[in-house]
Motif scaffolding. Sequence first.
Motif, PDB file in Angstrom:
ATOM      1  N   ASN A 192      26.968  38.259  45.139  1.00 56.16           N
ATOM      2  CA  ASN A 192      28.070  38.996  44.531  1.00 56.16           C
ATOM      3  C   ASN A 192      28.999  38.021  43.823  1.00 56.16           C
ATOM      4  OD1 ASN A 192      27.175  41.451  45.634  1.00 56.16           O
ATOM      5  ND2 ASN A 192      28.305  41.096  47.532  1.00 56.16           N
ATOM      6  N   LEU A 193      29.429  38.375  42.610  1.00 54.26           N
ATOM      7  CA  LEU A 193      30.288  37.497  41.812  1.00 54.26           C
ATOM      8  C   LEU A 193      31.541  38.231  41.363  1.00 54.26           C
ATOM      9  CD1 LEU A 193      27.579  35.858  39.496  1.00 54.26           C
ATOM     10  CD2 LEU A 193      28.570  34.898  41.595  1.00 54.26           C
ATOM     11  N   GLU A 194      32.673  37.524  41.424  1.00 51.01           N
ATOM     12  CA  GLU A 194      33.927  38.045  40.878  1.00 51.01           C
ATOM     13  C   GLU A 194      34.768  36.884  40.373  1.00 51.01           C
ATOM     14  OE1 GLU A 194      38.034  40.451  42.058  1.00 51.01           O
ATOM     15  OE2 GLU A 194      36.507  40.127  43.612  1.00 51.01           O
ATOM     16  N   LYS A 195      35.247  37.004  39.139  1.00 50.78           N
ATOM     17  CA  LYS A 195      36.166  36.002  38.603  1.00 50.78           C
ATOM     18  C   LYS A 195      37.547  36.216  39.204  1.00 50.78           C
ATOM     19  CE  LYS A 195      35.243  37.100  34.286  1.00 50.78           C
ATOM     20  NZ  LYS A 195      35.191  37.086  32.801  1.00 50.78           N
ATOM     21  N   ALA A 196      38.360  35.174  39.172  1.00 51.47           N
ATOM     22  CA  ALA A 196      39.697  35.244  39.760  1.00 51.47           C
ATOM     23  C   ALA A 196      40.550  36.304  39.075  1.00 51.47           C
ATOM     24  CB  ALA A 196      40.381  33.882  39.681  1.00 51.47           C
ATOM     25  N   LEU A 197      41.416  36.917  39.864  1.00 53.51           N
ATOM     26  CA  LEU A 197      42.328  37.961  39.399  1.00 53.51           C
ATOM     27  C   LEU A 197      43.369  37.374  38.449  1.00 53.51           C
ATOM     28  CD1 LEU A 197      43.544  40.881  39.847  1.00 53.51           C
ATOM     29  CD2 LEU A 197      44.815  39.879  41.754  1.00 53.51           C
ATOM     30  N   ARG A 198      43.638  38.091  37.352  1.00 53.66           N
ATOM     31  CA  ARG A 198      44.745  37.760  36.465  1.00 53.66           C
ATOM     32  C   ARG A 198      45.888  38.722  36.759  1.00 53.66           C
ATOM     33  NH1 ARG A 198      41.424  38.277  30.972  1.00 53.66           N
ATOM     34  NH2 ARG A 198      41.069  40.235  32.055  1.00 53.66           N
ATOM     35  N   LEU A 199      47.119  38.304  36.478  1.00 54.84           N
ATOM     36  CA  LEU A 199      48.278  39.126  36.821  1.00 54.84           C
ATOM     37  C   LEU A 199      48.267  40.488  36.138  1.00 54.84           C
ATOM     38  CD1 LEU A 199      51.191  36.541  36.951  1.00 54.84           C
ATOM     39  CD2 LEU A 199      50.044  37.672  38.859  1.00 54.84           C
ATOM     40  N   ALA A 200      47.615  40.605  34.995  1.00 54.84           N
ATOM     41  CA  ALA A 200      47.592  41.877  34.270  1.00 54.84           C
ATOM     42  C   ALA A 200      46.435  42.778  34.689  1.00 54.84           C
ATOM     43  CB  ALA A 200      47.511  41.616  32.771  1.00 54.84           C
TER      44      ALA A 200
END
Length: 199
Positions: free
Chosen positions: A83-91
Amino acid sequence: MFTGIIQAVGRVAALEPVGGDLRLSIDVGELDLGDVRPGDSIAVNGVCLTAIALDAGRFSADVSVETLDCTTLGSLAPGARVNLEKALRLADRLGGHLVSGHVDGVGEVVSIAPDARSLRWVFAVPANLARYVAAKGSVAVDGVSLTVNEVDGRRFGVNLIPHTMQHTRFVDCTSGTRVNIEVDLMARYAERLSAPHED
């Protein structure tokens, strides 16, 4: 930080021992790396890793001994789906719950049973983590944000809808599969704040 909403399923391209720990290379499948730079974070099965090298459709990350000791990453084999997820951005939308990518321990799949169009899964967690898992609370399993249905000692149950099964590595899991567990951040901080203060 992450949301626990998986963005793509990749595959392990290579695992290379380096100086006592491990360098992990991942083929990212449909994950868009266009906005990722060396030094950025990507969660792999719920483990926050720092991308140290990027190539067309692939990134590499170093995995420390500490991370190998408390996650399932060291047991991955070439070709394994992750499973892959890029880091959360504030928006970004927070569709799941706040996930740090700092795995608390390794649990395992106890059972999987049909439940209408969903599947009812039961997981077992280490005894020291069970206190942080609450009915109708959140937990991250291999980086996937899940709502807890019920808790029974070290075990907890969740429902996985067809969409989750189709867009995560859970399709590869069976009874006994080891999984990364991250308990809810709020539970950890609540315990710390309620503990007697020591000078």
